[in-house]
Design a protein around this motif. Structure first.
Motif, short mmCIF file in Angstrom:
data_model
loop_
_atom_site.label_atom_id
_atom_site.label_comp_id
_atom_site.label_asym_id
_atom_site.label_seq_id
_atom_site.Cartn_x
_atom_site.Cartn_y
_atom_site.Cartn_z
N GLY A 186 66.77 12.74 -24.25
CA GLY A 186 68.14 11.82 -24.00
C GLY A 186 69.38 12.80 -24.34
N GLY A 187 69.37 14.04 -24.44
CA GLY A 187 70.49 14.72 -24.63
C GLY A 187 71.09 15.45 -23.57
N THR A 188 72.40 15.97 -23.68
CA THR A 188 73.16 16.42 -22.45
C THR A 188 73.27 18.12 -22.66
N VAL A 189 73.10 18.69 -21.40
CA VAL A 189 73.30 19.94 -21.48
C VAL A 189 74.67 20.70 -20.54
N TRP A 190 75.01 21.52 -20.91
CA TRP A 190 76.15 22.35 -19.80
C TRP A 190 75.64 23.82 -19.92
N LEU A 191 75.95 24.24 -18.82
CA LEU A 191 75.59 25.89 -18.56
C LEU A 191 76.60 26.26 -17.78
N GLY A 192 77.32 27.53 -18.02
CA GLY A 192 78.08 28.14 -17.01
C GLY A 192 78.38 29.43 -17.33
N LEU A 193 79.26 30.28 -16.38
CA LEU A 193 79.18 31.68 -16.74
C LEU A 193 80.34 32.13 -17.99
N ALA A 194 79.98 33.20 -18.52
CA ALA A 194 80.84 33.49 -19.68
C ALA A 194 81.92 34.47 -19.22
N ARG B 11 83.21 27.54 -15.96
CA ARG B 11 83.51 28.03 -17.32
C ARG B 11 83.63 26.97 -18.41
N LEU B 12 83.66 27.40 -19.66
CA LEU B 12 83.55 26.21 -20.75
C LEU B 12 84.06 25.01 -20.26
N PRO B 13 83.51 23.92 -20.70
CA PRO B 13 84.10 22.67 -20.42
C PRO B 13 85.22 22.46 -21.14
N PRO B 14 86.18 21.25 -20.98
CA PRO B 14 87.29 20.85 -21.84
C PRO B 14 87.24 21.10 -23.43
N ARG B 15 88.12 21.66 -24.03
CA ARG B 15 87.91 22.16 -25.40
C ARG B 15 88.58 21.12 -26.32
N ALA B 16 88.31 20.90 -27.56
CA ALA B 16 89.24 20.13 -28.29
C ALA B 16 88.76 20.58 -29.95
N VAL B 17 89.95 20.55 -30.82
CA VAL B 17 90.02 20.89 -31.97
C VAL B 17 89.16 19.98 -32.82
#
Length: 400
Positions: free
Chosen positions: A248-256, A31-37
């Motif tokens: 050179g970028g990074t990608v994250w994919l997960g279920l919503a 699911r969504l990676p660690p979130r930060a404000v």
């Protein structure tokens, strides 16, 4: 040991490998990676390419306009030559519902060498950049509905993880019998080709995104030359992720959990078109890859139940046992996806039948391509690109 038993053993070994060495694709806890404000919420432009979407827009667009986002955010809906009043309906919904500012624009017909969706995305990004140069772009389809905190959560995840692309695979609609049989398997097969955990590896080769919900840093998009660098891509979400990783970028994919597709596919014919329109493009229009894929589907998904049932009928108990174990492993890996979609678990043993349908859809995709009707969608047909810079197929050669 007979030839049939050897084939069944190979199928079983394949399932053991998939279970243990294919990025734990069967798990649904990504699911969504660690979130930060963030110290200051960055500006975001929501770009929505839309072609003849009047049926779903009353559900999806208000959910975007109602986003509770602390920073600046605007919605840019690009009416891609619609004939059903999509643009006018969008303006009416905005006037009625209020919320985030909405700009409705139209790019005209795409020039040669562009798919309609990517031409619309290019136009929407250009309009947003000219207006206020947002730090992030949320690329979302017109049939995707977002919960009010969706944009805020996506930006917080991108900030907390430092990821250039945060993409969520929207939960597809599952209401009819055919949707129950085919839709969860669609996501299961996708995760098998593109294990989500491998996608998140900064130096990994596996790259994919889900086109319905892609949050991308505008700087990363410019560095990757998007969308111009993938302008011919039919499977644009995978191509986007590959372009970002190559640059050179990074990608994250997960279920919503809070992003849903509202487009209905109640009939088999509609689901068939959804899959077959791009399946052969996924295989780079390569007949050898097509043959290998069909043989692979038969070996992995069809052999286990045939061996189990056929072995029992013929009294060949070794063959039956090997097939039954392989079938059980297959069934077990499918259960988490059925739970995610809140579907009855008795559907899991039917996965071989569903895989056979997908094999037929893939074969039909190739047939339609050679008949000149490949990748047909909403009145447009896209032929094989004259020159493909990078293959569109999965790159899953990593190991844990």
């Amino acid at each position: 040991m007979s030839a049939l038993t050897v084939i069944a053993v190979v199928s079983l070994l394949g399932w053991v490998w998939l279970l243990l060495a294919q990025g734990m694709f069967w798990r649904t806890d990504v699911r969504l990676p660690p979130r930060a404000v963030p110290p200051a919420w960055p500006s975001v432009a929501v770009v929505v390419p839309a072609r003849d979407e009047a049926e779903v827009l009353p559900v999806s667009l208000p959910s975007l306009l109602a986003q509770e986002y602390p920073g600046r955010a605007e919605v840019f809906l690009v009416d891609d030559g619609s004939s059903d009043g999509t643009g006018e309906l969008a303006r009416a919904l905005s006037a009625e519902r209020g919320g985030l500012p909405l700009t409705v624009t139209s790019p005209g017909e795409p020039p040669a060498g562009w798919t309609g969706k990517l031409w619309a995305v290019r136009h929407g990004v250009a309009a947003a950049t000219a207006a206020y140069a947002p730090e992030y772009l949320l690329l979302t389809d017109a049939d995707i509905a977002h919960e009010p905190d969706s944009l805020r959560e996506l930006v917080a995840a991108a900030h907390g993880s430092g990821t250039d692309v945060v993409s969520q695979m929207a939960r597809l609609r599952v209401a009819t019998a055919w949707e129950r049989l085919i839709v969860p398997a669609f996501v299961y097969f996708f995760a098998q080709l593109y294990p989500f955990r491998w996608i998140a590896r900064p130096r990994g080769r596996t790259a994919a995104a889900a086109g319905g919900c892609v949050l991308i840093r505008r700087a990363a998009a410019e560095r990757a030359g998007l969308p111009d660098s993938i302008r011919q891509a039919v499977i644009d979400d995978v191509a986007l992720a590959r372009a970002v990783k190559r640059s050179g970028g990074t990608v994250w994919l997960g279920l919503a959990e809070r992003v849903d597709s509202v487009r209905p596919y109640p009939r088999l014919s509609q689901l068939w078109r959804m899959v077959s329109r791009s399946a052969y493009a996924q295989l780079r229009h390569n007949p050898l890859l097509l043959a290998g894929t069909l043989l692979g589907l038969a070996l992995v998904y069809v052999v286990p139940p045939v061996a189990a049932v056929g072995g029992a009928v013929a009294g060949r108990w070794t063959l039956c046992a090997v097939g039954a174990v392989a079938w059980a492993v297959m069934t077990g890996t499918y259960l988490p996806m059925l739970r995610y979609y809140r579907q009855p678990l008795w559907l899991a043993p039917l996965l071989p039948f569903t895989a056979s349908l997908y094999a037929a859809m893939t074969a039909d995709s190739a047939v339609q391509h050679y008949r000149g009707r490949g990748a047909a969608w909403k009145g447009r047909t896209y032929a094989k690109p004259e020159r493909e810079r990078e293959p569109e197929g999965p790159v899953t050669t990593e190991r844990p």
